[in-house]
Design a protein around this motif. Structure first.
Motif, short mmCIF file in Angstrom:
data_model
loop_
_atom_site.label_atom_id
_atom_site.label_comp_id
_atom_site.label_asym_id
_atom_site.label_seq_id
_atom_site.Cartn_x
_atom_site.Cartn_y
_atom_site.Cartn_z
N ALA A 259 -5.49 10.77 -16.92
CA ALA A 259 -5.99 12.15 -16.86
C ALA A 259 -5.03 13.08 -16.13
CB ALA A 259 -7.35 12.18 -16.18
N SER A 260 -4.16 12.52 -15.29
CA SER A 260 -3.25 13.37 -14.51
C SER A 260 -1.93 13.65 -15.22
CB SER A 260 -2.96 12.70 -13.16
OG SER A 260 -2.33 11.45 -13.34
N SER A 261 -1.82 13.21 -16.47
CA SER A 261 -0.57 13.40 -17.20
C SER A 261 -0.34 14.88 -17.50
CB SER A 261 -0.59 12.61 -18.51
OG SER A 261 -1.61 13.08 -19.36
N TYR A 262 0.92 15.24 -17.67
CA TYR A 262 1.30 16.62 -17.97
C TYR A 262 2.49 16.60 -18.91
CZ TYR A 262 4.81 15.70 -14.37
OH TYR A 262 5.83 15.15 -13.64
N GLU A 263 3.09 17.76 -19.15
CA GLU A 263 4.16 17.86 -20.15
C GLU A 263 5.31 16.90 -19.87
OE1 GLU A 263 7.34 21.17 -21.90
OE2 GLU A 263 5.85 21.74 -20.40
N GLY A 264 5.69 16.77 -18.60
CA GLY A 264 6.78 15.87 -18.25
C GLY A 264 6.45 14.42 -18.60
N TRP A 265 5.19 14.04 -18.44
CA TRP A 265 4.78 12.69 -18.78
C TRP A 265 4.91 12.47 -20.29
CZ3 TRP A 265 0.67 9.56 -15.86
CH2 TRP A 265 0.80 9.74 -14.48
N ALA A 266 4.49 13.46 -21.07
CA ALA A 266 4.57 13.33 -22.53
C ALA A 266 6.02 13.15 -22.96
CB ALA A 266 3.96 14.57 -23.19
N ARG A 267 6.91 13.93 -22.35
CA ARG A 267 8.34 13.82 -22.65
C ARG A 267 8.85 12.43 -22.26
NH1 ARG A 267 10.14 18.66 -20.52
NH2 ARG A 267 10.22 17.73 -18.45
N TYR A 268 8.41 11.96 -21.11
CA TYR A 268 8.81 10.63 -20.62
C TYR A 268 8.33 9.54 -21.58
CZ TYR A 268 9.12 6.55 -17.55
OH TYR A 268 9.39 5.32 -17.03
N ILE A 269 7.06 9.61 -21.98
CA ILE A 269 6.48 8.61 -22.87
C ILE A 269 7.22 8.59 -24.21
CG2 ILE A 269 4.41 7.99 -24.19
CD1 ILE A 269 2.79 9.21 -21.80
N ASP A 270 7.47 9.79 -24.76
CA ASP A 270 8.19 9.86 -26.04
C ASP A 270 9.58 9.26 -25.93
OD1 ASP A 270 6.10 11.02 -27.39
OD2 ASP A 270 6.83 13.08 -27.17
N LEU A 271 10.29 9.61 -24.85
CA LEU A 271 11.66 9.12 -24.71
C LEU A 271 11.69 7.61 -24.49
CD1 LEU A 271 14.63 9.75 -24.62
CD2 LEU A 271 14.43 10.28 -22.19
N THR A 272 10.71 7.08 -23.76
CA THR A 272 10.64 5.63 -23.57
C THR A 272 10.42 4.94 -24.91
OG1 THR A 272 9.72 5.92 -21.35
CG2 THR A 272 9.47 3.76 -22.35
N SER A 273 9.54 5.50 -25.73
CA SER A 273 9.29 4.93 -27.06
C SER A 273 10.55 4.98 -27.91
CB SER A 273 8.16 5.70 -27.75
OG SER A 273 6.96 5.60 -27.02
N ILE A 274 11.26 6.11 -27.84
CA ILE A 274 12.51 6.25 -28.59
C ILE A 274 13.53 5.21 -28.13
CG2 ILE A 274 14.52 7.78 -28.91
CD1 ILE A 274 12.44 10.13 -28.77
N TYR A 275 13.62 5.03 -26.83
CA TYR A 275 14.57 4.07 -26.26
C TYR A 275 14.26 2.64 -26.72
CZ TYR A 275 16.90 1.18 -22.74
OH TYR A 275 17.66 0.23 -22.10
N ILE A 276 12.98 2.28 -26.65
CA ILE A 276 12.59 0.92 -27.05
C ILE A 276 12.92 0.67 -28.52
CG2 ILE A 276 10.64 -0.65 -27.37
CD1 ILE A 276 9.27 0.84 -25.04
N ASN A 277 12.58 1.66 -29.35
CA ASN A 277 12.75 1.48 -30.80
C ASN A 277 14.20 1.57 -31.25
OD1 ASN A 277 9.97 1.21 -31.12
ND2 ASN A 277 9.66 3.40 -31.41
N SER A 278 15.01 2.39 -30.56
CA SER A 278 16.38 2.59 -31.03
C SER A 278 17.39 1.66 -30.37
CB SER A 278 16.81 4.05 -30.79
OG SER A 278 16.75 4.38 -29.42
N SER A 279 17.07 1.13 -29.19
CA SER A 279 18.03 0.27 -28.48
C SER A 279 17.84 -1.20 -28.80
CB SER A 279 17.92 0.49 -26.97
OG SER A 279 16.67 0.03 -26.50
N ARG A 280 16.83 -1.49 -29.61
CA ARG A 280 16.53 -2.88 -29.97
C ARG A 280 16.28 -3.72 -28.73
NH1 ARG A 280 20.72 -3.99 -35.04
NH2 ARG A 280 19.49 -2.86 -36.59
N LEU A 281 15.54 -3.14 -27.82
CA LEU A 281 15.13 -3.87 -26.61
C LEU A 281 13.96 -4.75 -27.00
CD1 LEU A 281 15.73 -3.89 -23.49
CD2 LEU A 281 13.79 -2.34 -23.28
#
Length: 410
Positions: A259-281
């Motif tokens: 519930a305490s998430s904000y715009e920065g969290w959304a950006r963080y979550i998206d970038l983490t997902s991008i990193y996982i999917n694109s870096s083949r981690l």
């Protein structure tokens, strides 16, 4: 070891200065032993700076003209007061913070000590916390510990406990930190926030004991403490460093529901997902013989990547610049994942020129071959999280950089 030291140094930048801004509750002062006054750090003889009459002559300027540690800020304060000038606690706190920021710890400590002896009734918990931190830097951990233990019970607050824990973590005193943390979680009279738990997790990450991070998270949840973005970053970093991708995805889902998430969290979550999917981690990578030989190095690089992701979520472009510069200046080979991470970070924040520079650096690297397929995965990952415009910007940038993605983009 060099990379671990770099990680710890970068982590420390996140937490330095937090005490001054967050802790405001007043508490009873405890006189500091004379043997640990800041004036004794260098010696008993001090020479005051001469002041040029044409220079700005206020208290801050006089103190900042004390270039050498052996010169005494206390002498300047006494002279300023003796001239009939007023000295406010607010001004002294500001000057001490500025001195600390420029690593002039001995003078910063002298300011705090002067406050304690002359404005005792106005001293806050933050001032005691700052004093502990500065004592650890000027005299060492043992002195900071003795000062803390000598405080009156009323002055052993959330702030001072956390400050001592911060000092232990900064010097990688794991056993001492664990003993203090045990006291903290067994203390029912005080309420500790996420920053205290973050200190322990930062310590475990910096000494390579990533498997202990989830244990801290368990305590945090049992105590019903709300995690912040730094907490999640450390937790995610520990999972990524051990290639526990399933757990990593669960944490991202928890962040989305927070519930305490904000715009920065959304950006963080998206970038983490991008990193996982694109870096083949993936967990599978860590099981191969080749990966096993490189596991320590790779875990450290993954941790740095998540530090970049954190600052992207916070929108700290300057810190991304600094971290990337530091990583490039190491003697170790950069991983393709690191290029993917910093490239995605700049794209996420809309800094296309810097993203272009990273592409050039990657293409010119003599140790890490440029990977067009990785760029394709970044494109697809941006589109997967709904960032079509940024994906299009990246595709145009790749065209400008003459990076062929024929038969690469799915």
């Amino acid at each position: 070891m060099a990379t671990r030291s770099l990680f710890h140094g970068l982590r420390c930048r996140l937490t330095n200065g937090v005490f001054e801004s967050n802790f405001i509750r007043n508490a009873e002062a405890s006189l500091f032993s004379k043997s640990y006054s800041a004036d004794t750090a260098i010696g008993s003889s001090f020479v005051e700076e001469s002041f040029d009459s044409v220079e700005k002559d206020d208290l801050r300027s006089r103190i900042f003209r004390l270039r050498l540690p052996k010169r005494s800020a206390t002498t300047v304060l006494e002279k300023w007061a003796g001239e009939g000038n007023q000295i406010s606690v607010t001004e002294l706190r500001y000057i001490s913070r500025e001195l600390k920021r420029t690593r002039r710890y001995k003078h910063a400590l002298e300011i705090i000590e002067w406050m304690v002896h002359h404005e005792e009734s106005k001293i806050s918990d933050a001032d005691y916390a700052s004093r502990i931190d500065l004592i650890s830097k000027v005299f060492g951990i043992d002195a900071a510990e003795r000062y803390f233990e000598g405080l009156h019970l009323a002055s052993k607050t959330t702030e001072t406990y956390t400050s001592l824990l911060h000092a232990y973590a900064g010097s990688k005193q794991t056993e001492r930190a664990e003993a203090l943390f045990k006291r903290i979680i067994e203390t029912d009279s005080l309420t500790f926030g996420a920053i205290t738990y973050n200190e322990m997790m930062t310590l475990y990450m910096s000494v390579g004991q990533v498997e202990k991070v989830p244990e801290v998270i368990e305590v945090l949840k049992r105590k019903k403490v709300s995690p912040d973005i730094f907490t999640y970053n450390l937790w995610l970093s520990s999972c990524a460093a051990t290639f526990n991708i399933d757990e990593l995805r669960k944490i991202l889902e928890e962040m989305r529901r927070d519930a305490s998430s904000y715009e920065g969290w959304a950006r963080y979550i998206d970038l983490t997902s991008i990193y996982i999917n694109s870096s083949r981690l993936s967990s599978a990578e860590s099981s191969s013989p080749v990966e096993a030989e490189k596991s320590i190095s790779q875990r450290e690089w993954v941790t740095y990547d998540f530090l970049l992701i954190l600052h992207t979520g916070l929108g700290n472009k300057d810190m991304i610049d600094q971290i990337w510069k530091s990583l490039r200046n190491t003697n170790q080979k950069l991983s393709s994942r690191s290029y993917i991470c910093v490239l995605s970070s700049y794209l996420m924040l809309g800094h296309l020129r810097e993203a272009g520079d990273v592409i050039d650096q990657w293409k010119e690297s003599k140790t890490t071959e440029f990977d067009a397929s990785a760029c394709s995965r970044i494109l697809n990952a941006f589109r997967d999280v709904g960032l079509e415009e940024k994906a299009n910007d990246f595709q145009l940038l790749l065209v400008q950089k003459k990076c062929s993605l024929e038969n690469e983009v799915s």
